[in-house]
Design an enzyme around this catalytic site. Structure first.
Site, PDB file in Angstrom:
ATOM      1  N   PRO A   2      -6.711  -1.581  -3.318  1.00  0.00           N
ATOM      2  CG  PRO A   2      -6.561   0.702  -3.683  1.00  0.00           C
ATOM      3  CD  PRO A   2      -5.939  -0.410  -2.939  1.00  0.00           C
ATOM      4  CD  GLU A   3      -8.735  -6.990  -5.966  1.00  0.00           C
ATOM      5  OE1 GLU A   3      -9.212  -7.596  -6.927  1.00  0.00           O
ATOM      6  OE2 GLU A   3      -8.699  -7.466  -4.810  1.00  0.00           O
ATOM      7  CG  HIS A  93      -1.889   9.410   8.442  1.00  0.00           C
ATOM      8  ND1 HIS A  93      -0.697   8.999   9.012  1.00  0.00           N
ATOM      9  CD2 HIS A  93      -2.857   9.161   9.361  1.00  0.00           C
ATOM     10  CE1 HIS A  93      -0.946   8.523  10.213  1.00  0.00           C
ATOM     11  NE2 HIS A  93      -2.235   8.614  10.460  1.00  0.00           N
ATOM     12  NE  ARG A 112      -0.440  -0.650   6.518  1.00  0.00           N
ATOM     13  CZ  ARG A 112      -0.922  -1.849   6.229  1.00  0.00           C
ATOM     14  NH1 ARG A 112      -2.207  -2.027   6.097  1.00  0.00           N
ATOM     15  NH2 ARG A 112      -0.114  -2.880   6.080  1.00  0.00           N
ATOM     16  NE  ARG A 155       2.413 -17.235 -19.334  1.00  0.00           N
ATOM     17  CZ  ARG A 155       3.377 -16.413 -19.675  1.00  0.00           C
ATOM     18  NH1 ARG A 155       4.546 -16.487 -19.073  1.00  0.00           N
ATOM     19  NH2 ARG A 155       3.201 -15.524 -20.625  1.00  0.00           N
TER      20      ARG A 155
END
Ligand SMILES: [Zn+2]
Length: 290
Positions: A2-3, A93, A112, A155
């Protein structure tokens, strides 16, 4: 993983379901999820009797604000929260259960097992790991074009890994970086020193627009993501390059290609996102040196 748009959607849906609920007790069946305090027993004991006030977000982390405590949680690959009646069967889970005093419970499920939970005193969560080094929030007012350039322009790294680095800007992951770079017409391997004023402006607008639209669509459900109410996002249908390898570019009709940039699978339209020619760049450098 997820972002920002997915975590923000979880935050909004969860906030509606759990704000105001008082935790009676907590059950932890997978101790490794709990990072701080390290002992699941201490974690459970500390939370008992506390009421959830709101669910906030910092970057890709959820911040569950309680009276006198803050629970910071990262979903990592496939972590998900859901609210259930206590007599509903517990799915496989499910690793942490927050039993409320009204017969409901918040369950954390994670196939996971990479997700994390940290418990802090109020205020400490923002000054200690994992939140203390996070960069600027791209959907907040403080994220101006100037602030964006200040965070990354000096950068020396390629632009894609720069945008993925949560210490500069938070919330962008592999999906939304590819989408924003395509929208801005910028090749992911370009370095900040090759970007002109117009490029910065387009990239800034693309980041805001892409994330904003994805939040409005409830995020992207690529593999397993669902929001706090178990519903899928819709933004996967609007993706321009991510996951569209060998399909036609929606802008020029050319093929979307996939390569590896900064160790991450990367979707590009080479016609819409050309790399400036090396010779041209060398000339620019020569001219700049004069
Ligand atoms: Zn194209």
């Amino acid at each position: 993983m997820p972002e920002l748009p997915e975590v923000e959607t979880v935050r909004r849906t969860l906030n509606e379901l759990v704000a105001g609920k008082r935790i009676e007790r907590v059950t932890v069946t997978l101790p490794r999820i709990i990072q701080r305090p390290e002992e699941p027993e201490a974690f459970a004991a500390a939370l008992a009797g506390h009421t959830i006030q709101s669910v906030e977000r910092r970057g890709k982390f959820l911040r569950i604000i309680l009276d006198g405590l803050v629970l910071v949680s990262h979903l990592r690959m496939e972590g998900r929260y859901g609210v259930y009646k206590q007599d509903e069967p517990v799915e496989l889970h499910t690793h942490v259960r927050f039993h409320f005093d009204d017969g409901m419970e918040l369950r954390y499920k994670d196939v996971r097992q990479f997700g994390t939970m940290h418990l802090f005193a109020p205020g400490d969560d923002l000054t200690l790991p994992p939140l203390n080094k996070l960069g600027i929030e791209p959907l907040e007012e403080a994220f101006t074009l100037q602030a964006f350039k200040k965070a990354v322009a000096s950068r020396k790294t390629k632009i894609k890994p720069l945008l993925l680095n949560q210490e500069h800007i938070v919330g962008l992951g592999n999906i939304y970086v590819d989408e924003a770079l395509f929208t801005a017409g910028i090749h992911p391997e370009r370095t900040p020193d090759t970007l002109k004023a117009a490029d910065w402006s387009r990239l800034y607008d693309a980041i805001r627009a892409t994330l904003g639209r994805a939040v409005d669509a409830g995020g992207s459900s690529i593999k397993s993501y669902v929001n706090g109410q178990g519903e899928m996002g819709m933004f996967q249908h609007e993706l321009l390059v991510y996951g569209r390898e060998k399909e036609a570019c929606r802008s020029c009709g050319g093929p979307i290609s996939k390569s590896v940039v900064g160790g991450r699978g990367t979707h590009i339209c080479l016609r819409c996102q050309p790399l400036p020619k090396a010779g041209k760049r060398a000339n620019q450098v020569k001219q700049a040196a004069k």
